[in-house]
Scaffold this motif. Structure first.
Motif, PDB file in Angstrom:
ATOM      1  N   ALA A  23      20.856  -8.733   2.864  1.00  0.00           N
ATOM      2  CA  ALA A  23      21.926  -7.777   2.591  1.00  0.00           C
ATOM      3  C   ALA A  23      23.047  -8.440   1.795  1.00  0.00           C
ATOM      4  O   ALA A  23      23.345  -9.622   1.965  1.00  0.00           O
ATOM      5  N   GLU A  24      23.678  -7.652   0.928  1.00  0.00           N
ATOM      6  CA  GLU A  24      24.903  -8.075   0.259  1.00  0.00           C
ATOM      7  C   GLU A  24      26.060  -7.808   1.217  1.00  0.00           C
ATOM      8  O   GLU A  24      26.419  -6.658   1.477  1.00  0.00           O
ATOM      9  N   GLY A  72      26.261  -2.809   5.757  1.00  0.00           N
ATOM     10  CA  GLY A  72      25.129  -2.991   4.864  1.00  0.00           C
ATOM     11  C   GLY A  72      24.001  -3.808   5.449  1.00  0.00           C
ATOM     12  O   GLY A  72      22.982  -4.033   4.787  1.00  0.00           O
ATOM     13  N   VAL A  73      24.147  -4.256   6.694  1.00  0.00           N
ATOM     14  CA  VAL A  73      23.145  -5.112   7.333  1.00  0.00           C
ATOM     15  C   VAL A  73      22.253  -4.264   8.230  1.00  0.00           C
ATOM     16  O   VAL A  73      22.740  -3.521   9.080  1.00  0.00           O
ATOM     17  N   GLY A  74      20.939  -4.404   8.045  1.00  0.00           N
ATOM     18  CA  GLY A  74      19.997  -3.641   8.857  1.00  0.00           C
ATOM     19  C   GLY A  74      19.638  -4.323  10.154  1.00  0.00           C
ATOM     20  O   GLY A  74      19.502  -3.686  11.199  1.00  0.00           O
TER      21      GLY A  74
END
Length: 374
Positions: A23-24, A72-74
């Motif tokens: 993730a960015e 934005g992190v899964g």
């Protein structure tokens, strides 16, 4: 997140090989992490946290929490060698559990040396609902599947799982065609007159197949290369006497490499895409590969290279290579089908899909409705 720069680089290379994206991180996440790191360490993803080793529990926990909270992190993982600490240090596990107690975000521990995992520490984490993934390669693949599943839908207020049902009266070929899979022209018939009329439409030579059995060839339910009305009449009469008069009539398809493509619903893993050497030898050869959907086009090509019949697909002893991209498209279509019908259908299979140099086409197909629904 790591406690080793070298291990961080190793995992980054492996993730690139497996096409697992990082993730960015948002700017405010990077600022928060950067304010906690020792001099010389850069806030980035993947992240190396180890500096002086001071305040390990608080430092690792705070950085993990910042990453897990980033929208934005899964899925977030602490990647460490979870070996036995003979000084009794439990800082790594404590840090992970501190975060797990305060977030619903997906969190895991990823270990690089499966043979040296401290059993009691792993049990402590697992008992609290934190997975301990044993090995970087399989662990990264698992993290990627978790991050991608379930697939998003157009309306966030709706369930994240799209449940669909096959319309009543739709054939297996109708389903395949709806997903863009090339299928052979198929006409049903329930009498000799209808079979003869169907053959005149599709053109001789034809294949005659019963509608009364799953494994048609095992019970004499397939007759191939019927070149004229006389041959079709003889084959239909014999088939009607033993299996009933409901059949399909298809034009013959040129020879090629036979591949089976489909999906099955597994009670533990959910829908699984299955690609195998096809035709009547599919069970005997047991040459198959399995993947969790979604499967990308490149992923589908890799599945094909994992088959023992891969040399036939690439062109064996002077034979031309088959349409690999076309076969990959079929696999991707089944992957999409598995996602959308995996809750209501136990299995869908196209066997065989005949692949040649310029053509990929399914010539037989089967839908097995859910036993729970019947």
């Amino acid at each position: 997140m790591h406690d080793s720069g070298a291990e961080r680089a190793l995992l980054a290379d492996l993730a690139h090989e497996l096409e697992v994206p990082f993730a960015e991180l948002a700017d405010d996440t990077l600022t928060t992490i950067g304010g906690m790191l020792d001099d010389g360490l850069a806030p980035t993803n993947p992240l190396d946290v180890w500096g002086t080793g001071a305040d390990t529990r608080d430092l690792f926990g705070s950085c993990l929490r910042a990453m897990a909270d980033d929208p934005g992190v899964g899925v977030t993982a602490l990647a460490v060698d979870m070996v036995t600490e003979f000084d009794g240090d439990t800082a790594y596990a404590d840090a992970v559990l501190d975060v797990a107690d305060s977030t619903d975000a997906a969190l895991a521990v990823l270990t690089s040396v499966p043979s040296a995992i401290d059993g009691s520490t792993a049990k402590r984490l697992r008992d609290k609902g934190v997975p301990v993934l044993e090995g970087f390669r399989s662990g990264l693949a698992a993290l990627a599947h978790l991050a991608r599943w379930p697939l998003p839908v157009d309306h966030p207020s709706e369930p994240t799982r799209i449940e669909r049902r096959i319309p009543d009266g739709a054939s297996a070929f109708d389903l395949l065609a709806a997903y863009g899979i090339p299928v052979v022209q198929t006409r049903p018939a329930h009498s000799l007159a209808e079979a003869l009329a169907a053959a005149n439409v599709v053109g001789y030579p034809v294949a005659l197949k019963t509608l009364g059995a799953l494994h048609k060839s095992d019970v004499g339910g397939v007759a191939l290369n019927l070149v004229d009305e006389a041959a079709l009449t003889e084959a239909y009469t014999a088939m009607e006497q033993s299996l009933g008069g409901s059949v399909t009539v298809q034009p013959m398809v040129a020879d090629g490499v036979e591949v089976s493509v489909g999906f099955v619903r597994d009670e533990a893993f959910g829908p699984l895409v299955v690609v195998a050497a096809g035709g009547t030898l599919v069970e005997l050869l047991a040459d198959r590969v399995v993947a969790c959907p979604p499967v990308s086009h490149d992923g589908a090509r890799r599945l094909l290279t994992g088959l023992r019949i891969a040399p036939l697909l690439a062109g064996w002893r002077g034979a031309p290579a088959v349409d690999i991209d076309g076969l990959a498209d079929v696999i991707v279509a089944f992957s999409e089908m598995a996602i959308q019908f995996g809750d209501t259908v136990d299995a869908v299979e196209a066997n065989p899909v005949i692949a040649s140099q310029g053509r990929v086409i399914a010539v037989d197909a089967l839908v097995q409705p859910s036993r729970a629904e019947s």
